[in-house]
Scaffold this motif. Structure first.
Motif, PDB file in Angstrom:
ATOM      1  N   ALA A  97      40.640  34.868  -7.860  1.00 15.15           N
ATOM      2  CA  ALA A  97      39.988  33.585  -7.602  1.00 15.15           C
ATOM      3  C   ALA A  97      38.766  33.338  -8.483  1.00 15.15           C
ATOM      4  N   MET A  98      38.003  34.368  -8.804  1.00 18.59           N
ATOM      5  CA  MET A  98      36.820  34.171  -9.638  1.00 18.59           C
ATOM      6  C   MET A  98      37.226  33.725 -11.043  1.00 18.59           C
ATOM      7  N   GLU A  99      38.230  34.390 -11.605  1.00 21.13           N
ATOM      8  CA  GLU A  99      38.730  34.012 -12.925  1.00 21.13           C
ATOM      9  C   GLU A  99      39.335  32.615 -12.887  1.00 21.13           C
ATOM     10  N   ALA A 100      40.055  32.322 -11.805  1.00 26.03           N
ATOM     11  CA  ALA A 100      40.662  31.001 -11.643  1.00 26.03           C
ATOM     12  C   ALA A 100      39.585  29.923 -11.597  1.00 26.03           C
ATOM     13  N   ALA A 101      38.536  30.162 -10.811  1.00 27.90           N
ATOM     14  CA  ALA A 101      37.449  29.182 -10.680  1.00 27.90           C
ATOM     15  C   ALA A 101      36.805  28.901 -12.036  1.00 27.90           C
ATOM     16  N   LYS A 102      36.618  29.937 -12.840  1.00 28.95           N
ATOM     17  CA  LYS A 102      36.040  29.748 -14.170  1.00 28.95           C
ATOM     18  C   LYS A 102      36.949  28.884 -15.040  1.00 28.95           C
ATOM     19  N   GLU A 103      38.251  29.170 -15.014  1.00 23.99           N
ATOM     20  CA  GLU A 103      39.181  28.393 -15.839  1.00 23.99           C
ATOM     21  C   GLU A 103      39.248  26.937 -15.388  1.00 23.99           C
ATOM     22  N   PHE A 104      39.274  26.712 -14.070  1.00 23.64           N
ATOM     23  CA  PHE A 104      39.306  25.328 -13.578  1.00 23.64           C
ATOM     24  C   PHE A 104      38.009  24.601 -13.942  1.00 23.64           C
ATOM     25  N   SER A 105      36.883  25.293 -13.862  1.00 28.00           N
ATOM     26  CA  SER A 105      35.605  24.684 -14.252  1.00 28.00           C
ATOM     27  C   SER A 105      35.602  24.344 -15.739  1.00 28.00           C
ATOM     28  N   ARG A 118      39.593  19.454  -9.896  1.00 22.99           N
ATOM     29  CA  ARG A 118      38.579  19.706  -8.872  1.00 22.99           C
ATOM     30  C   ARG A 118      39.206  20.249  -7.586  1.00 22.99           C
ATOM     31  N   VAL A 119      40.423  19.810  -7.289  1.00 22.69           N
ATOM     32  CA  VAL A 119      41.133  20.331  -6.115  1.00 22.69           C
ATOM     33  C   VAL A 119      41.342  21.835  -6.278  1.00 22.69           C
ATOM     34  N   TRP A 120      41.839  22.228  -7.453  1.00 21.97           N
ATOM     35  CA  TRP A 120      42.105  23.656  -7.685  1.00 21.97           C
ATOM     36  C   TRP A 120      40.814  24.468  -7.770  1.00 21.97           C
ATOM     37  N   ALA A 121      39.779  23.910  -8.368  1.00 19.55           N
ATOM     38  CA  ALA A 121      38.493  24.614  -8.411  1.00 19.55           C
ATOM     39  C   ALA A 121      38.002  24.838  -6.980  1.00 19.55           C
ATOM     40  N   GLY A 122      38.115  23.819  -6.153  1.00 19.27           N
ATOM     41  CA  GLY A 122      37.718  23.946  -4.752  1.00 19.27           C
ATOM     42  C   GLY A 122      38.517  25.008  -4.021  1.00 19.27           C
ATOM     43  N   LYS A 123      39.819  25.038  -4.269  1.00 18.57           N
ATOM     44  CA  LYS A 123      40.662  26.070  -3.638  1.00 18.57           C
ATOM     45  C   LYS A 123      40.190  27.462  -4.044  1.00 18.57           C
ATOM     46  N   SER A 124      39.837  27.620  -5.309  1.00 17.23           N
ATOM     47  CA  SER A 124      39.374  28.927  -5.787  1.00 17.23           C
ATOM     48  C   SER A 124      38.084  29.332  -5.094  1.00 17.23           C
ATOM     49  N   ALA A 126      37.045  28.276  -2.222  1.00 17.75           N
ATOM     50  CA  ALA A 126      37.346  28.528  -0.804  1.00 17.75           C
ATOM     51  C   ALA A 126      37.846  29.960  -0.617  1.00 17.75           C
ATOM     52  N   VAL A 127      38.702  30.420  -1.513  1.00 17.24           N
ATOM     53  CA  VAL A 127      39.203  31.800  -1.448  1.00 17.24           C
ATOM     54  C   VAL A 127      38.055  32.790  -1.639  1.00 17.24           C
ATOM     55  N   LEU A 128      37.107  32.426  -2.493  1.00 18.03           N
ATOM     56  CA  LEU A 128      35.950  33.299  -2.717  1.00 18.03           C
ATOM     57  C   LEU A 128      34.978  33.293  -1.545  1.00 18.03           C
TER      58      LEU A 128
END
Length: 158
Positions: A97-105, A118-124, A126-128
């Motif tokens: 999730a941390m890597e995912a959040a960075k990529e979505f950002s 932004r939906v996917w960044a939010g999901k990441s 939320a998992v964190l």
């Protein structure tokens, strides 16, 4: 795929024709042949296509490496956004999730008006466990797409 197996000199084909040939080979069950054909092209579009094929065939490590190569060659913001978005989805699917959040950002930085990023960044987030950051992203997505039912459900659940 069988009909095309007789094609011998693939160098005579354009990059688009080689991609079509490779896709037909992969869908026809000859995944390794299709991927081998794609490996011979080195332009940005070919790297992006090969990365997507790796992602579709669940070869996530190869997909990540190829997306990174494509990112180095990418010239326009739309392509860079797509690469970061796809990397984010790979990382998210692998519970990174941390890597995912960075990529979505990073994807958002190239295309701030796309709610799905932004939906996917939010999901990441939320998992964190960062509910506030997740909510922030989802509220921004809702501003961009007020009728987005997925975002509304995510906000209700958190």
């Amino acid at each position: 795929a069988e009909m095309l197996s007789g094609v011998k000199n693939l160098d005579m084909l354009s990059p688009e024709e080689r991609r079509l040939y490779a896709t037909i080979q992969i869908l026809g069950g000859n995944e390794s042949r299709g991927i081998d054909v794609l490996k011979n092209d080195s332009d940005a579009a070919s790297s992006l296509f090969l990365a997507t094929v790796y992602r579709m065939t669940k070869k996530n490590t190869e997909a990540i490496l190829e997306y990174r190569k494509a990112l180095e060659k990418a010239g326009d913001d739309e392509t860079k956004m797509l690469i970061h978005f796809n990397l984010g989805k790979i990382y998210f699917s692998q519970s990174l999730a941390m890597e995912a959040a960075k990529e979505f950002s990073d994807a958002i930085s190239f295309s701030p008006g796309k709610a799905v990023l932004r939906v996917w960044a939010g999901k990441s987030f939320a998992v964190l466990g960062d509910k506030a950051k997740a909510r922030e992203y989802w509220l921004e997505a809702l501003k961009l797409e007020p009728d987005n039912t997925e975002v509304k459900k995510l906000l209700e659940g958190h």
